[in-house]
Motif scaffolding. Structure first.
Motif, PDB file in Angstrom:
ATOM      1  N   GLU A  72      42.866  44.948  38.960  1.00 40.96           N
ATOM      2  CA  GLU A  72      43.859  44.133  38.269  1.00 40.96           C
ATOM      3  C   GLU A  72      44.141  42.833  39.010  1.00 40.96           C
ATOM      4  OE1 GLU A  72      48.476  44.365  36.591  1.00 40.96           O
ATOM      5  OE2 GLU A  72      47.582  46.114  37.567  1.00 40.96           O
ATOM      6  N   ILE A  73      44.443  42.913  40.311  1.00 37.71           N
ATOM      7  CA  ILE A  73      44.769  41.680  41.026  1.00 37.71           C
ATOM      8  C   ILE A  73      43.538  40.787  41.139  1.00 37.71           C
ATOM      9  CG2 ILE A  73      44.337  42.438  43.412  1.00 37.71           C
ATOM     10  CD1 ILE A  73      46.991  40.961  44.128  1.00 37.71           C
ATOM     11  N   GLY A  74      42.358  41.392  41.280  1.00 38.31           N
ATOM     12  CA  GLY A  74      41.134  40.597  41.330  1.00 38.31           C
ATOM     13  C   GLY A  74      40.907  39.833  40.039  1.00 38.31           C
ATOM     14  N   PHE A  75      41.230  40.465  38.924  1.00 35.07           N
ATOM     15  CA  PHE A  75      41.100  39.816  37.618  1.00 35.07           C
ATOM     16  C   PHE A  75      42.018  38.604  37.534  1.00 35.07           C
ATOM     17  CE2 PHE A  75      42.328  39.656  33.040  1.00 35.07           C
ATOM     18  CZ  PHE A  75      41.073  39.422  32.491  1.00 35.07           C
ATOM     19  N   TYR A  76      43.278  38.780  37.936  1.00 37.42           N
ATOM     20  CA  TYR A  76      44.219  37.660  37.891  1.00 37.42           C
ATOM     21  C   TYR A  76      43.787  36.534  38.829  1.00 37.42           C
ATOM     22  CZ  TYR A  76      47.381  41.187  35.839  1.00 37.42           C
ATOM     23  OH  TYR A  76      47.943  42.162  35.065  1.00 37.42           O
ATOM     24  N   GLU A  77      43.334  36.901  40.009  1.00 34.64           N
ATOM     25  CA  GLU A  77      42.934  35.873  40.982  1.00 34.64           C
ATOM     26  C   GLU A  77      41.769  35.040  40.474  1.00 34.64           C
ATOM     27  OE1 GLU A  77      44.322  38.180  45.101  1.00 34.64           O
ATOM     28  OE2 GLU A  77      42.244  38.322  44.391  1.00 34.64           O
ATOM     29  N   ARG A  78      40.837  35.682  39.787  1.00 36.14           N
ATOM     30  CA  ARG A  78      39.706  34.929  39.218  1.00 36.14           C
ATOM     31  C   ARG A  78      40.177  34.009  38.100  1.00 36.14           C
ATOM     32  NH1 ARG A  78      37.428  39.965  39.254  1.00 36.14           N
ATOM     33  NH2 ARG A  78      37.344  40.075  36.957  1.00 36.14           N
ATOM     34  N   ILE A  79      41.030  34.534  37.231  1.00 38.22           N
ATOM     35  CA  ILE A  79      41.489  33.734  36.087  1.00 38.22           C
ATOM     36  C   ILE A  79      42.329  32.545  36.557  1.00 38.22           C
ATOM     37  CG2 ILE A  79      42.885  33.752  33.994  1.00 38.22           C
ATOM     38  CD1 ILE A  79      40.184  35.277  33.797  1.00 38.22           C
ATOM     39  N   LEU A  80      43.183  32.762  37.549  1.00 41.87           N
ATOM     40  CA  LEU A  80      44.075  31.692  38.013  1.00 41.87           C
ATOM     41  C   LEU A  80      43.459  30.846  39.122  1.00 41.87           C
ATOM     42  CD1 LEU A  80      47.515  33.580  38.131  1.00 41.87           C
ATOM     43  CD2 LEU A  80      46.522  32.248  36.263  1.00 41.87           C
ATOM     44  N   GLY A  81      42.268  31.211  39.577  1.00 40.74           N
ATOM     45  CA  GLY A  81      41.604  30.430  40.623  1.00 40.74           C
ATOM     46  C   GLY A  81      42.301  30.523  41.966  1.00 40.74           C
ATOM     47  N   LEU A  82      42.879  31.694  42.260  1.00 38.44           N
ATOM     48  CA  LEU A  82      43.628  31.851  43.508  1.00 38.44           C
ATOM     49  C   LEU A  82      42.728  32.174  44.691  1.00 38.44           C
ATOM     50  CD1 LEU A  82      46.672  33.898  42.181  1.00 38.44           C
ATOM     51  CD2 LEU A  82      46.628  31.489  42.821  1.00 38.44           C
ATOM     52  N   LYS A  83      41.594  32.786  44.439  1.00 40.38           N
ATOM     53  CA  LYS A  83      40.659  33.122  45.509  1.00 40.38           C
ATOM     54  C   LYS A  83      39.273  32.615  45.139  1.00 40.38           C
ATOM     55  CE  LYS A  83      43.489  35.379  48.263  1.00 40.38           C
ATOM     56  NZ  LYS A  83      43.469  36.836  48.444  1.00 40.38           N
ATOM     57  N   ASN A  84      38.577  32.091  46.135  1.00 36.40           N
ATOM     58  CA  ASN A  84      37.211  31.603  45.894  1.00 36.40           C
ATOM     59  C   ASN A  84      36.232  32.776  45.816  1.00 36.40           C
ATOM     60  OD1 ASN A  84      38.037  28.922  45.978  1.00 36.40           O
ATOM     61  ND2 ASN A  84      37.909  28.874  48.235  1.00 36.40           N
ATOM     62  N   ARG A 104      42.784  36.594  17.313  1.00 36.41           N
ATOM     63  CA  ARG A 104      43.766  35.617  17.782  1.00 36.41           C
ATOM     64  C   ARG A 104      43.975  35.684  19.305  1.00 36.41           C
ATOM     65  NH1 ARG A 104      49.150  35.722  15.649  1.00 36.41           N
ATOM     66  NH2 ARG A 104      49.111  33.438  15.508  1.00 36.41           N
ATOM     67  N   VAL A 105      43.355  36.665  19.945  1.00 36.76           N
ATOM     68  CA  VAL A 105      43.531  36.830  21.385  1.00 36.76           C
ATOM     69  C   VAL A 105      42.734  35.761  22.123  1.00 36.76           C
ATOM     70  CG1 VAL A 105      43.201  38.335  23.373  1.00 36.76           C
ATOM     71  CG2 VAL A 105      43.941  39.307  21.188  1.00 36.76           C
ATOM     72  N   VAL A 106      43.454  34.874  22.800  1.00 34.53           N
ATOM     73  CA  VAL A 106      42.807  33.801  23.566  1.00 34.53           C
ATOM     74  C   VAL A 106      43.085  33.938  25.060  1.00 34.53           C
ATOM     75  CG1 VAL A 106      42.778  32.163  21.665  1.00 34.53           C
ATOM     76  CG2 VAL A 106      44.807  32.293  23.138  1.00 34.53           C
ATOM     77  N   VAL A 107      43.931  34.895  25.421  1.00 31.29           N
ATOM     78  CA  VAL A 107      44.278  35.114  26.826  1.00 31.29           C
ATOM     79  C   VAL A 107      43.308  36.128  27.426  1.00 31.29           C
ATOM     80  CG1 VAL A 107      46.042  36.100  28.343  1.00 31.29           C
ATOM     81  CG2 VAL A 107      46.711  34.551  26.496  1.00 31.29           C
ATOM     82  N   PRO A 108      42.759  35.875  28.602  1.00 34.15           N
ATOM     83  CA  PRO A 108      41.872  36.839  29.257  1.00 34.15           C
ATOM     84  C   PRO A 108      42.564  38.187  29.428  1.00 34.15           C
ATOM     85  CG  PRO A 108      41.729  34.719  30.354  1.00 34.15           C
ATOM     86  CD  PRO A 108      42.853  34.608  29.370  1.00 34.15           C
ATOM     87  N   LEU A 109      41.836  39.257  29.061  1.00 29.48           N
ATOM     88  CA  LEU A 109      42.442  40.584  28.990  1.00 29.48           C
ATOM     89  C   LEU A 109      41.610  41.609  29.751  1.00 29.48           C
ATOM     90  CD1 LEU A 109      44.454  42.667  27.721  1.00 29.48           C
ATOM     91  CD2 LEU A 109      42.930  42.730  25.724  1.00 29.48           C
ATOM     92  N   LEU A 110      42.292  42.402  30.577  1.00 25.70           N
ATOM     93  CA  LEU A 110      41.697  43.547  31.256  1.00 25.70           C
ATOM     94  C   LEU A 110      42.243  44.817  30.612  1.00 25.70           C
ATOM     95  CD1 LEU A 110      40.138  44.912  33.629  1.00 25.70           C
ATOM     96  CD2 LEU A 110      42.236  44.657  34.986  1.00 25.70           C
TER      97      LEU A 110
END
Length: 660
Positions: free
Chosen positions: A648-660, A588-594
């Protein structure tokens, strides 16, 4: 000042700057004869080694870097060192033995406990007359299985290098202490399935010494009741009086016991609905310092709205409690330096200053005169003024019950806000471990690492957290995986909606370690369908995924903790263990997980993380896994801390498209 989208700001706070050489203060020790102050530093740059330091000079007590001043008692340790008249006794984490260093003779350490015994020791106290005798907790791992480990109070004879049992029969012990004559001993003890904050008892007994033989008699149970009332933190104020805490009113409040009359009484004229102490996860926690020549006063650290508040208490009850103002919002260790001179030392944090060791007199306290023995050093990183985001405590209400959270807004002096009109920031939802714990409001640089980049941050002190009384803790009884999960989701939605409108509901990420990691995994898997996508991404650090395996393989201290959190044993409620275990709902996990994990973790073994990782990966889910060699339950090495934060922050940035 410029503007840029939230989450994309440039920040001088780098992961390397805040982790490299970031020594943590884990304990403070006072020599009762010389009034010298020492502290223990955990040094990530030395693979997490714990080092004893003379605080005033900053000098390591031992030049040999193989010594690790740490204990594994109760797995989480604490109280690994005592200093008495310049003689140091310490537990060496590598072999568990106790060693002695006589400072006047150099820094050579010699063992004072038996060779080749699978024993662990902690919480030493020197007999005031027969100073070669120490009382100590002894944890016997001869059969290294949780149900077979035996914990007692023992006497260590440092001349003969032997240890013999003094008090036995309970599952756990803590806080042993002799009176000044050595004729009485007080301690606390508790039994499964209680944790110490649930049903610990305080005892006192008479002590007899014949040659090198020590025994107790006339054991008196002072306070505390199995599963009902917790009594904790006993110590002597004078040879007739023991002070301790009891939560019989629903909050941990100070009490005293009179040896002559055999009676206990509350210190406060009326109960105060604040906790005057923390749950004893670590053996060195100490919430007060006894002051005055006769030991009739105490400075006590209580918790009010999630922050430390100091009280000066008259232990005779002659005067009302006095609040002592202080800039320190969190302290977990307070010790007497000189009762006669009314001097004390404590470890404290401010909202804009990290952990410091502070010494002061009672007179100085009233004038806000604090002498920092150890604070920032020249090697610590320096960041611009105004970069620290300050805590904003918020109490939410759901179904007539309070929910305590702490919000931190994005903050960076180089930015005035977002360049996108009406944009709300992405937010890190932080879930503490325990689960019987709470997140304090002192400065944490890993938090500021995010807020200085344009992120918001929220600490969720969900139902079951400590610091708000016994009833708030007991909200989690039988409901771990329900109350904590619902509170995390509801708090996130509340701060994203009116009247708060503080965060972007579509860019909330959730993180947690240990029990907090369990809550993270549960938020992604065992919730109802409408809640599965509450969070945009998640990080679980050494989080629990299988409750049955946690019950089967965890260490002694927590081996029956689950029974109350879940509502029974595995045999009694097997369906609940399965229903609350994220491993069975990984599909049931659909959210990207680290997932971050240490390979030497004895509390939550790596298999817990690897199983859920493989399950999500096998069906094509977005999941990443990093295993850190040599790490246990929590990061102790600077390279691990740095990599984990950047990852951790790199993972979030990729998922949310915050950094190219």
């Amino acid at each position: 000042m410029s503007k840029a989208p939230y989450g994309t700001w440039s920040s001088p706070i780098t992961a390397e700057a805040i982790t490299k050489g970031s020594n943590a203060i884990s304990d403070v020790i006072v020599d009762p004869l010389t009034a010298q102050v020492y502290h223990i530093e955990s040094r990530p740059s030395e693979k997490g080694r714990s080092v004893l330091v003379h605080t005033a000079t900053g000098k390591d007590v031992a030049s040999d870097k193989t010594w690790n001043f740490r204990t594994g008692v109760h797995e989480y340790g604490g109280s690994a060192v005592i200093v008495y008249g310049g003689t140091i006794y310490f537990s060496h984490y590598v072999d568990g033995k106790v060693y002695r260093i006589i400072e006047s003779e150099g820094d050579k350490a010699e063992p004072v406990t038996p060779e080749e015994k699978p024993y662990r020791y902690a919480a030493f106290k020197v007999h005031p007359v027969h100073t070669h005798l120490l009382v100590s907790i002894l944890e016997d791992h001869t059969i290294d299985e949780p149900s077979k480990i035996v914990t007692t109070l023992c006497i260590i004879n440092t001349n003969t290098k032997t240890a013999h049992t003094l008090v036995s029969g309970a599952d756990f012990y803590a806080s042993p202490g002799f009176d000044s004559t050595g004729t009485h001993l007080t301690w606390m003890q508790w039994d499964h399935p209680d944790m110490p904050w649930e049903g610990a008892e305080v005892h006192v007994a008479s002590v007899s010494v014949s040659g090198d033989e020590v025994s107790i008699h006339d054991n008196v149970h002072i306070a505390g009741k199995h599963e009902k009332v917790s009594a904790a933190y006993p110590s002597w104020t004078n040879d007739n009086t023991i002070v301790y805490t009891s939560d019989e009113t629903g909050f941990m409040n100070p009490h005293i016991y009179d040896l002559k009359s055999g009676k206990s009484s509350p210190v406060l004229p009326e109960p105060i609905q604040q906790d005057f102490g923390l749950p004893m996860w670590i053996l060195n926690f100490s919430p007060y310092a006894v002051l005055g020549k006769d030991g009739n006063r105490a400075l006590w650290a209580a918790l009010k709205n999630g922050r430390t508040i100091f009280y000066l208490l008259d232990l005779t009850g002659a005067t009302k409690p006095q609040v002592v103002e202080s800039p320190y919002v969190f302290t977990e260790v307070v010790h007497t330096v000189s009762a006669e001179n009314e001097e004390l030392v404590f470890v404290g944090k401010q909202v804009n200053e990290s952990t410091s060791i502070v010494q002061c007199s009672l007179a100085g306290l009233h004038k806000n005169d604090f002498h920092v023995l150890k604070g920032r050093s020249e090697s610590d990183p320096s960041f611009p003024d105004g970069i620290v985001s300050h805590p904003q405590p918020i109490t939410l209400q759901f179904d007539g019950e309070p929910l305590h959270v702490v919000y931190y807004a994005p903050r960076n002096p180089d930015y005035s806000g977002s360049s996108i009109e009406e944009e709300h920031p992405p937010c890190v939802i932080n879930i503490h471990g325990g689960p019987t714990g709470y997140t304090d409001q002192g400065l944490r640089w890993n938090l500021q690492y995010f807020t200085s980049r344009g992120w918001a941050w929220m600490d969720v002190n969900y139902g079951g957290s400590s610091g708000s009384g016994r009833r708030y803790i007991e909200r989690l009884a039988g409901k771990w995986g329900i109350v904590d999960v619902n509170d995390a989701i509801r708090a996130t939605r509340a701060l994203a909606a009116a009247p708060y409108n503080l965060i972007d509901p579509n860019r909330a990420v959730i993180r947690g370690g240990s029990a907090g990691g369990f809550t993270v995994l549960a938020c992604l898997s065992i919730v109802k369908e409408d809640d599965l996508k509450t969070f945009a991404a998640a990080t679980s650090s050494y989080g629990v995924s299988d409750l049955k395996k946690l019950a089967d393989f965890t260490h002694k201290f927590e081996s029956q903790y689950l029974y109350k959190l879940v509502g029974g044993t595995v045999e009694e409620v097997p369906e609940v263990y399965r229903e609350r275990s994220p491993i069975y709902y990984a599909s049931r996990v659909v959210v990207p997980l680290l997932i971050l994990q240490g390979d030497a973790d004895r509390v939550v073994p790596k298999e817990q993380s690897e199983e859920i990782y493989e399950s999500i990966k096998s069906r094509g889910g977005v999941v990443e896994y990093k295993l850190y060699s040599g790490e246990g339950h929590g990061w102790r090495r600077d390279e691990t801390m740095c990599d984990a934060l950047e990852r951790e922050i790199g993972f979030y940035e990729r998922i949310l498209g915050l950094k190219n």
